[in-house]
Design a protein around this motif. Structure first.
Motif, short mmCIF file in Angstrom:
data_model
loop_
_atom_site.label_atom_id
_atom_site.label_comp_id
_atom_site.label_asym_id
_atom_site.label_seq_id
_atom_site.Cartn_x
_atom_site.Cartn_y
_atom_site.Cartn_z
N ILE A 73 0.76 -1.23 -0.07
CA ILE A 73 0.03 0.36 -0.37
C ILE A 73 0.90 1.30 -0.01
CG2 ILE A 73 -1.59 1.32 1.33
CD1 ILE A 73 -2.43 -1.25 2.83
N VAL A 74 1.89 1.24 0.69
CA VAL A 74 3.16 2.78 0.54
C VAL A 74 3.64 2.38 -0.47
CG1 VAL A 74 4.60 3.13 1.98
CG2 VAL A 74 2.86 2.35 3.45
N GLN A 75 4.18 0.97 -0.80
CA GLN A 75 4.51 1.35 -2.12
C GLN A 75 4.44 2.03 -3.47
OE1 GLN A 75 6.46 -3.05 -2.12
NE2 GLN A 75 8.40 -1.97 -1.01
N ARG A 76 2.39 1.97 -3.32
CA ARG A 76 2.37 1.83 -4.59
C ARG A 76 1.22 3.73 -4.26
NH1 ARG A 76 -1.62 -2.49 -3.41
NH2 ARG A 76 -3.37 -1.20 -1.71
N GLY A 77 1.73 4.38 -3.20
CA GLY A 77 1.52 5.01 -2.90
C GLY A 77 0.66 5.87 -2.82
N ASP A 78 -0.42 5.24 -1.87
CA ASP A 78 -1.67 5.41 -1.21
C ASP A 78 -1.26 5.93 0.36
OD1 ASP A 78 -2.79 4.47 -3.05
OD2 ASP A 78 -3.02 2.65 -2.83
N GLY A 79 -0.34 6.12 0.91
CA GLY A 79 1.04 6.83 2.32
C GLY A 79 0.56 5.80 3.14
N LEU A 80 1.45 6.42 3.85
CA LEU A 80 1.21 5.82 5.52
C LEU A 80 -0.11 5.22 6.09
CD1 LEU A 80 4.69 6.71 6.65
CD2 LEU A 80 3.96 4.76 6.22
N ASP A 81 -0.76 6.73 6.11
CA ASP A 81 -2.05 6.42 6.68
C ASP A 81 -3.00 5.50 6.23
OD1 ASP A 81 -1.61 8.49 8.64
OD2 ASP A 81 -2.63 10.36 7.04
N ALA A 82 -3.07 5.42 5.32
CA ALA A 82 -3.60 3.65 4.42
C ALA A 82 -3.18 2.57 4.89
CB ALA A 82 -3.54 4.28 2.85
N ALA A 83 -1.95 2.70 5.23
CA ALA A 83 -1.38 1.25 5.60
C ALA A 83 -1.43 0.98 6.86
CB ALA A 83 0.38 1.83 5.46
N LEU A 84 -1.47 2.32 7.38
CA LEU A 84 -1.92 1.89 8.59
C LEU A 84 -3.36 2.12 9.09
CD1 LEU A 84 -0.09 5.26 10.42
CD2 LEU A 84 0.39 2.10 11.32
N ASP A 85 -4.72 2.27 8.47
CA ASP A 85 -6.38 1.92 8.69
C ASP A 85 -5.94 0.39 8.28
OD1 ASP A 85 -6.67 4.12 9.24
OD2 ASP A 85 -7.22 4.69 7.01
N TYR A 86 -5.32 -0.26 7.20
CA TYR A 86 -5.39 -1.18 6.59
C TYR A 86 -5.27 -2.50 7.87
CZ TYR A 86 -4.59 -5.70 4.33
OH TYR A 86 -4.23 -7.19 3.94
N ILE A 88 -4.80 -1.47 11.01
CA ILE A 88 -5.92 -1.66 12.22
C ILE A 88 -6.86 -2.61 11.45
CG2 ILE A 88 -7.50 -0.66 13.53
CD1 ILE A 88 -5.17 2.11 13.34
N GLY A 89 -7.56 -2.42 10.32
CA GLY A 89 -8.84 -3.19 10.44
C GLY A 89 -8.54 -4.48 9.95
N ALA A 90 -7.47 -4.92 9.95
CA ALA A 90 -7.00 -5.89 10.18
C ALA A 90 -6.72 -6.73 11.23
CB ALA A 90 -5.33 -6.15 8.90
N GLY A 91 -6.48 -6.18 12.70
CA GLY A 91 -6.45 -6.21 13.96
C GLY A 91 -5.33 -6.05 14.59
N PHE A 92 -4.32 -5.46 14.04
CA PHE A 92 -3.32 -4.82 14.27
C PHE A 92 -2.59 -4.66 15.15
CE2 PHE A 92 -1.87 -7.51 11.57
CZ PHE A 92 -0.77 -8.33 11.18
N GLN A 93 -2.59 -4.04 16.47
CA GLN A 93 -2.51 -2.63 17.46
C GLN A 93 -1.49 -2.97 17.99
OE1 GLN A 93 -5.91 -3.53 19.82
NE2 GLN A 93 -4.71 -4.76 21.44
N ARG A 94 -1.02 -1.36 18.64
CA ARG A 94 -0.13 -1.03 19.29
C ARG A 94 0.03 -1.55 20.70
NH1 ARG A 94 2.43 4.76 18.15
NH2 ARG A 94 4.26 3.93 19.00
N GLY A 95 1.28 -2.48 21.83
CA GLY A 95 0.90 -2.32 22.85
C GLY A 95 1.03 -1.36 23.40
N ASP A 96 0.53 -1.66 24.77
CA ASP A 96 0.26 -0.01 25.79
C ASP A 96 2.22 -0.58 26.44
OD1 ASP A 96 -1.43 0.13 25.13
OD2 ASP A 96 -2.25 -0.42 26.56
#
Length: 96
Positions: A73-86, A88-96
């Motif tokens: 997603i980042v490589q095709r130019g959609d940006g970091l925000d789009a990759a992060l949204d992807y 998050i949608g996949a269930g990835f989250q930051r640990g505390d």
């Protein structure tokens, strides 16, 4: 408990209506669906359906496949925000 289908809901509601009430309701539904609000509601339902289908498709991927897609997603130019949204949608989250 089973979820009621749209057809079952309509049948249940129509069972309590007179033929005149049914005709008036169906006319209102036709006019609403033809209106801008009806078109916006239909577009929102379709967007929700697409999001749910995408989420279901993501859930069957391995973590490595999800990460590879986020990089793509980042490589095709959609940006970091789009990759992060992807991610998050996949269930990835930051640990505390």
């Amino acid at each position: 408990m089973a979820t009621e289908t749209t057809e079952q809901t309509v049948a249940r509601l129509y069972a309590r209506m007179t033929p005149g009430q049914i005709a008036a309701h169906e006319d209102w539904v036709r006019r609403f669906n033809a209106s801008d609000a009806g078109k916006a509601a239909a577009a929102a339902r379709e967007a929700d359906r697409v999001r749910q289908a995408a989420a279901a498709a993501i859930r069957v991927l391995s973590d490595q496949e999800v990460l590879a897609e986020a990089v793509a997603i980042v490589q095709r130019g959609d940006g970091l925000d789009a990759a992060l949204d992807y991610l998050i949608g996949a269930g990835f989250q930051r640990g505390d």
